[in-house]
Design a protein around this motif. Structure first.
Motif, PDB file in Angstrom:
ATOM      1  N   UNK A 289       0.677  -1.179  -0.225  1.00 18.77           N
ATOM      2  CA  UNK A 289      -0.100   0.101  -0.051  1.00 18.77           C
ATOM      3  C   UNK A 289       0.831   1.141   0.171  1.00 18.77           C
ATOM      4  N   UNK A 290       1.995   1.223   0.832  1.00 22.78           N
ATOM      5  CA  UNK A 290       2.770   2.491   1.073  1.00 22.78           C
ATOM      6  C   UNK A 290       3.317   2.553  -0.366  1.00 22.78           C
ATOM      7  N   UNK A 291       3.993   1.761  -1.070  1.00 24.26           N
ATOM      8  CA  UNK A 291       4.408   1.848  -2.447  1.00 24.26           C
ATOM      9  C   UNK A 291       3.571   2.158  -3.434  1.00 24.26           C
ATOM     10  N   UNK A 292       2.377   1.603  -3.560  1.00 24.64           N
ATOM     11  CA  UNK A 292       1.238   1.948  -4.443  1.00 24.64           C
ATOM     12  C   UNK A 292       1.026   3.482  -4.379  1.00 24.64           C
ATOM     13  N   UNK A 410      12.791  12.667  -3.699  1.00 22.74           N
ATOM     14  CA  UNK A 410      13.845  12.812  -2.700  1.00 22.74           C
ATOM     15  C   UNK A 410      13.201  12.361  -1.335  1.00 22.74           C
ATOM     16  N   UNK A 411      12.050  12.986  -1.048  1.00 26.02           N
ATOM     17  CA  UNK A 411      11.258  12.425   0.356  1.00 26.02           C
ATOM     18  C   UNK A 411      10.467  11.272   0.319  1.00 26.02           C
ATOM     19  N   UNK A 412       9.794  10.940  -0.741  1.00 28.43           N
ATOM     20  CA  UNK A 412       8.977   9.692  -0.778  1.00 28.43           C
ATOM     21  C   UNK A 412       9.523   8.593  -1.579  1.00 28.43           C
ATOM     22  N   UNK A 413      10.468   8.945  -2.622  1.00 29.54           N
ATOM     23  CA  UNK A 413      10.916   7.741  -3.400  1.00 29.54           C
ATOM     24  C   UNK A 413       9.776   6.598  -3.801  1.00 29.54           C
ATOM     25  N   UNK A 414       9.968   5.701  -3.917  1.00 25.88           N
ATOM     26  CA  UNK A 414       8.882   4.436  -4.595  1.00 25.88           C
ATOM     27  C   UNK A 414       8.323   3.932  -3.263  1.00 25.88           C
ATOM     28  N   UNK A 415       8.485   4.422  -2.095  1.00 27.60           N
ATOM     29  CA  UNK A 415       7.837   3.407  -0.826  1.00 27.60           C
ATOM     30  C   UNK A 415       7.049   4.595   0.116  1.00 27.60           C
ATOM     31  N   UNK A 416       7.081   5.839  -0.356  1.00 27.61           N
ATOM     32  CA  UNK A 416       6.282   6.850   0.488  1.00 27.61           C
ATOM     33  C   UNK A 416       6.934   6.916   1.949  1.00 27.61           C
ATOM     34  N   UNK A 498      15.475  -4.397  -3.184  1.00 22.04           N
ATOM     35  CA  UNK A 498      16.611  -3.795  -2.296  1.00 22.04           C
ATOM     36  C   UNK A 498      15.942  -3.167  -0.898  1.00 22.04           C
ATOM     37  N   UNK A 499      16.795  -2.574  -0.200  1.00 20.07           N
ATOM     38  CA  UNK A 499      16.291  -2.243   0.893  1.00 20.07           C
ATOM     39  C   UNK A 499      15.643  -1.046   1.155  1.00 20.07           C
ATOM     40  N   UNK A 500      15.266   0.050  -0.172  1.00 15.61           N
ATOM     41  CA  UNK A 500      14.459   1.017   0.112  1.00 15.61           C
ATOM     42  C   UNK A 500      12.943   0.713   0.607  1.00 15.61           C
ATOM     43  N   UNK A 501      12.630   1.526   1.426  1.00 16.44           N
ATOM     44  CA  UNK A 501      11.407   1.395   2.114  1.00 16.44           C
ATOM     45  C   UNK A 501      11.262   0.655   3.350  1.00 16.44           C
ATOM     46  N   UNK A 502      12.468  -0.031   3.573  1.00 13.82           N
ATOM     47  CA  UNK A 502      12.533  -1.140   4.897  1.00 13.82           C
ATOM     48  C   UNK A 502      13.220  -0.278   6.147  1.00 13.82           C
ATOM     49  N   UNK A 503      12.622  -0.060   7.140  1.00  9.42           N
ATOM     50  CA  UNK A 503      13.387   0.720   8.167  1.00  9.42           C
ATOM     51  C   UNK A 503      14.320  -0.419   8.745  1.00  9.42           C
ATOM     52  N   UNK A 504      14.096  -0.247  10.286  1.00  9.91           N
ATOM     53  CA  UNK A 504      15.123  -1.018  11.049  1.00  9.91           C
ATOM     54  C   UNK A 504      14.296  -2.325  11.766  1.00  9.91           C
ATOM     55  N   UNK A 505      14.972  -3.146  12.278  1.00 10.63           N
ATOM     56  CA  UNK A 505      14.493  -4.255  13.050  1.00 10.63           C
ATOM     57  C   UNK A 505      14.676  -3.679  14.562  1.00 10.63           C
ATOM     58  N   UNK A 506      13.618  -3.232  15.012  1.00  9.56           N
ATOM     59  CA  UNK A 506      13.828  -2.622  16.496  1.00  9.56           C
ATOM     60  C   UNK A 506      13.429  -3.720  17.517  1.00  9.56           C
ATOM     61  N   UNK A 507      14.426  -3.605  18.644  1.00 10.46           N
ATOM     62  CA  UNK A 507      14.163  -4.625  19.771  1.00 10.46           C
ATOM     63  C   UNK A 507      13.664  -4.065  20.871  1.00 10.46           C
TER      64      UNK A 507
END
Length: 941
Positions: A289-292, A410-416, A498-507
């Motif tokens: 949904x974010x990418x769309x 620059x702000x939203x890329x392909x992933x919002x 690739x890793x665009x649109x993915x953040x972190x693995x937060x513990x």
């Protein structure tokens, strides 16, 4: 008032121009609302609205005394009055918001440069005064990155449709500012306003069902996909306007890289901590949904750009670089490329944009050959468009048309927005134990109980091996299936895009190095580790500790030291730098304001956060790694809120370093970002504050104020006093009965449960409902309790140190102290001793009631005395902005508290008698009071 909203709105309401403007707009909207109510047969409700027409100033007289508000809390008129009051408080907020926006417009039109605290103009003027040249400032702008992360914590009490109607009312209020309207046009505007208010009244605010994660993402998508793309051009204009007004050369900003970068994150669909409804399927759907939406926005913007770039080769020659790229992209795309190029012959700039549209990737699945896989390739084509326009003399078109597309890319890329994945360390432990059992490893079932040394040794050895514990399709335990399912969704996304649109693995609840190695090992199982022969394994996504409690913050620097020293961490940071194209190694660390405040109270939490960040930043410097702090702030002072510009200034040396990431949670999203002028201003405060902190830190640490040891003493005394309350006999009984926590847990304002595991203990209760309940009953203990004892003890034991601290606060010489004391004073002023007593009367056992209420009221008075010693006078006189906002709301809130208490008493009696069905029918009326009080206070949790 306990909300960030209050601190924000009151910070500039002392202007003689702003206060009459609030009154004018409030009258305009309240009169329209009263007319609507009378027109539809609700005259009794209209007569009981707050701030009656006879008011001539911003003073809240209230007609709803004991004689006019229905005595029976179940009287339908009383319920309708509660609903009307909730709308009235929203109207007041909109009047204040518009007054501030219009005041800022006046400042921009010729007012004093430093009139707006924290603004671009103030920051630029002060940097110049302190010796920075415009060239140095312009160069530093490109180093600034701000990333709000939108979360759907259960603190937004309003329905999505209600938020939409409130936005409509605000837009009409802004439209009313136009002085060119004819009388007929102005009458039509008033009719539109009344229609919008009638929609609000007829809609109702109560959520009939708990929202789903999908519904919450819908709200977040509105802000990310609709609001922020409209806001960013305003934000850039504000920077350019301020730059020119302070006398800097505007050509210094012509380079498009000399702009702060605003990007966004979200947790909706990725935050799994205690949230059973965030399944792997939900995470995959959220990413799609974010990418769309990002791609839809890009397509629309590129189509508009193509329509405008109708430059022909008959008027200007096409630069060779442009033609070469058209040819290459046509060949890469094949038939779609030929079709795109065949349109608009003789118009090469438009042809290139057509090809760029054709090359956009799909929202999900593999990227077809020839299409953009990385957003950097699209950005290069955007830059080529701009450069070739400049080359033929069309600079204006490059600066205006192409620059807007560049900002969007620059702000939203392909992933919002990047989607973070968060889970609790204990959940990870259970998942790994289940995998060890499935793999037949002796003692694996007991993994959660292993000591730290054994855990680290085992995990390090396993991370040196590529072997999986289980293969796809093997049955594992519930926790293991949940974690691996999510991580496999993420791994598939990495393989495809690739890793665009993915953040972190937060513990969450990181307690040691092993907690971070566990998630890294789980990532191996899902295929997220990159392994090269002879090298350490490297995780493709950042593994991020979240330090939440006071104890965890104290240990944070040691845990970070161990983590950065681990070979897998170094290899992972190197790999992530290569993936992102960053110039330096970056380790993200999240610090939690909510649980530390719940754990130790305001003073211990704020100082613990300050000390922990300073220590961890120093660890990063020793390792040659920049620490990117992620601030988990909530919407109330108890959970880290406060004026944005003061928050940024209060960060310790080296904690920002050009990069500011922070959560925007629940109701604060709509308060800050629902309207374009307000949203632009709030983002400006973040950008300007980050620039200010970054440049000042480059000159080295500030001079030592000498108050560190004093703050250590204050934090410890405050924490002990706060814990004395929480650990007192009967405390949970008092809390459960003197606050509406049971109603809040029965509410439908968030998809996530109020408790992490369902156990009815203080430890298991989330910080949000904890603070929400105290706020509703006007105790707000986590915002001030313990501060009075700490200050009083210091004043008695070391008068010189107390006076030095007080003078430092009064002179605003040390921003962290100024921020802490100001927030404590605001939280204390938002509490109300009389209302506390009324809620405490709900506690059945007199001994518990009297003892704990006495403890709270004693500390309340002690805090008042101590703060007044610092401010040198009554807080109502020395802090008139806060006092004015509270005085305006207090009489309007009073009958709501009275109504809630009566309903609580009745509802609980029905439940105790086993009359659950009758109790359920009374719940909506109770929830209405919760909504209305939250609206009046400007915050929930």
């Amino acid at each position: 008032m306990p909300a960030s909203n209050t601190a924000r709105l009151t910070s500039r309401l002392t202007d003689d121009a702003a206060l009459p403007k609030v009154d004018q707009d409030l009258r305009h909207l309240m009169d329209a609302f009263a007319e609507v109510l009378r027109d539809i047969g609700e005259s009794p409700v209209a007569e009981r609205l707050p701030w009656p027409r006879t008011d001539t100033a911003l003073v809240a007289t209230d007609p709803d005394g004991a004689n006019t508000w229905p005595e029976d809390p179940h009287d339908p008129l009383a319920t309708r009055c509660v609903e009307a009051r909730s709308i009235a408080f929203q109207i007041l907020q909109q009047a204040e918001e518009n007054a501030l926006a219009q005041t800022r417009r006046q400042v921009e039109s010729g007012g004093a440069l430093e009139a707006d605290s924290g603004s671009w103009e103030q920051v630029l003027v002060r940097l110049a005064a302190d010796g920075w040249t415009p060239e140095e400032i312009a160069k530093a702008l490109g180093d600034i990155r701000v990333e709000p992360v939108l979360t759907a914590h259960p603190t937004e009490a309003k329905r999505a449709s209600v938020l939409h109607h409130h936005r409509a009312v605000y837009r009409l209020l802004v439209d009313n500012e136009n002085q060119m309207w004819t009388p007929g046009e102005r009458a039509a505007l008033r009719d539109e306003t009344k229609a919008a208010l009638e929609r609000l009244w007829r809609t109702g605010e109560i959520l009939l069902e708990k929202p789903t994660v999908e519904g919450e993402l819908g709200i977040i998508l509105y802000f990310l996909g609709t609001m922020f793309p409209q806001v960013l051009p305003w934000l850039e204009r504000r920077l350019r306007t301020a730059w020119t007004r302070v006398g800097f050369d505007p050509k210094l900003l012509d380079d498009p890289t000399r702009r702060p970068r605003v990007s966004f994150g979200t947790w909706v669909g990725g935050d799994r901590d205690g949230h059973p409804f965030v399944t792997p399927e939900v995470t995959a759907w959220a990413l799609e949904q974010l990418s769309a939406m990002a791609l839809e926005n890009l397509r629309h913007r590129l189509e508009a750009l193509a329509a405008g770039l109708s430059l022909t080769v008959s008027r200007q020659p096409a630069p060779p670089a442009l033609m070469a790229r058209i040819q290459a992209l046509t060949e890469d795309l094949g038939a779609p490329g030929d079709a795109a190029r065949s349109r608009n012959p003789g118009e090469p700039w438009r042809q290139l944009v057509n090809l760029m549209i054709a090359a956009l990737p799909p929202a999900a699945g593999p990227v077809p050959e020839g299409h953009y896989r990385r957003v950097e390739t699209l950005m290069a084509d955007v830059d080529l468009l701009g450069d070739t326009l400049v080359a033929v003399g069309a600079r204006r078109l490059a600066m205006r048309d192409v620059a807007r597309v560049r900002t969007l890319v620059r702000s939203f890329g392909f992933h919002l927005a990047v989607l973070d994945i968060r889970q609790n360390s204990a959940f990870h432990d259970r998942a790994l134990a289940q995998l060890l059992v499935a793999a037949g490893i002796d003692g694996g079932a007991d993994f959660p109980t292993w000591d730290e040394a054994r855990r680290v040794a085992f995990l390090s050895a396993e991370l040196a091996s590529p072997r999986p514990f289980v293969h796809d399709g093997e049955r594992v335990g519930t926790e293991a299936a949940s974690v691996l399912g999510c991580l496999r969704v993420v791994a598939e996304r990495v393989r495809a895009r690739g890793t665009d649109g993915l953040g972190a693995l937060i513990v969450s609840m990181t307690r040691g190095l092993s907690d971070l190695l566990v998630i890294t090992l789980l990532a191996r199982e899902a295929g997220l580790l990159h392994v090269e022969p002879g090298a350490s394994a490297a995780c493709r996504l950042p593994v991020v500790p979240l330090f939440e409690t006071i104890e965890d913050l104290d240990h944070g620097a040691g845990i970070l030291e161990a983590f950065l020293s681990h070979p897998v961490t170094r290899a992972s940071l190197e790999r992530q730098r290569a993936d992102s194209g960053a110039a330096d190694l970056v380790q993200q660390v999240m610090v939690g304001y909510s649980d530390s405040g719940k754990d130790g109270g305001l003073m211990a939490s704020q100082w613990g956060l300050h000390r922990a960040q300073a220590a961890m930043a120093e660890v990063g410097r020793r390792h040659g790694v920049r620490i990117r702090f992620f601030h988990g702030r909530g919407g109330t002072i108890s959970r880290g809120s406060g004026p944005t510009h003061r928050f940024v200034r209060a960060q310790p040396f080296g904690a920002i370093a050009g990069d500011l990431r922070l959560t925007e949670q629940g109701e604060t999203i709509s308060q800050k970002y629902a309207n374009i002028p307000t949203a632009s201003h709030n983002l400006e405060l973040l950008e300007a504050g980050a620039l200010n902190a970054t440049l000042r830190d480059r000159r080295g640490p500030p001079s030592d104020h000498g108050l560190g040891p004093v703050m250590d003493r204050l934090a410890e005394v405050s924490r002990l006093r706060y814990r004395e309350l929480l650990e007192a006999d009967g405390f949970m009984t008092f809390y459960a009965q003197a606050t509406p926590i049971d109603v809040i847990e029965s509410s439908r304002i968030g998809s996530r449960p109020a408790r992490r595991s369902g156990r009815r203990t203080l430890e298991d209760l989330r910080a949000i409902p904890w603070v929400f309940a105290w706020s509703q009953a006007r105790f707000l203990v986590s915002g001030w309790f313990g501060v009075g004892t700490a200050l009083e003890t210091l004043r008695a034991d070391d008068p010189d140190a107390f006076e030095r601290l007080a003078e430092t606060k009064r002179a605003v010489k040390w921003p962290p102290l100024h921020y802490l004391i100001s927030n404590a004073a605001t939280a204390w002023a938002s509490a109300d001793a009389d209302i506390m007593r009324r809620y405490a009367a709900l506690v059945d056992e007199a001994e518990i009631r009297d003892r704990l209420l006495g403890l709270i009221l004693e500390e309340y008075e002690r805090t008042r005395t101590s703060l007044e010693a610092i401010y040198q006078g009554p807080l109502s006189k020395t802090r008139p902005r806060v006092a004015r906002a509270l005085d305006l709301r207090a009489p309007a809130l009073e009958p709501l508290h009275r109504q809630q208490i009566a309903l609580l008493r009745d509802w609980r009696a029905l439940r105790a008698a086993g009359k659950d069905h009758q109790a359920e029918t009374r719940l909506p009326s109770l929830l209405q009071t919760v909504n209305a009080i939250a609206a009046g206070l400007g915050a929930t949790g």
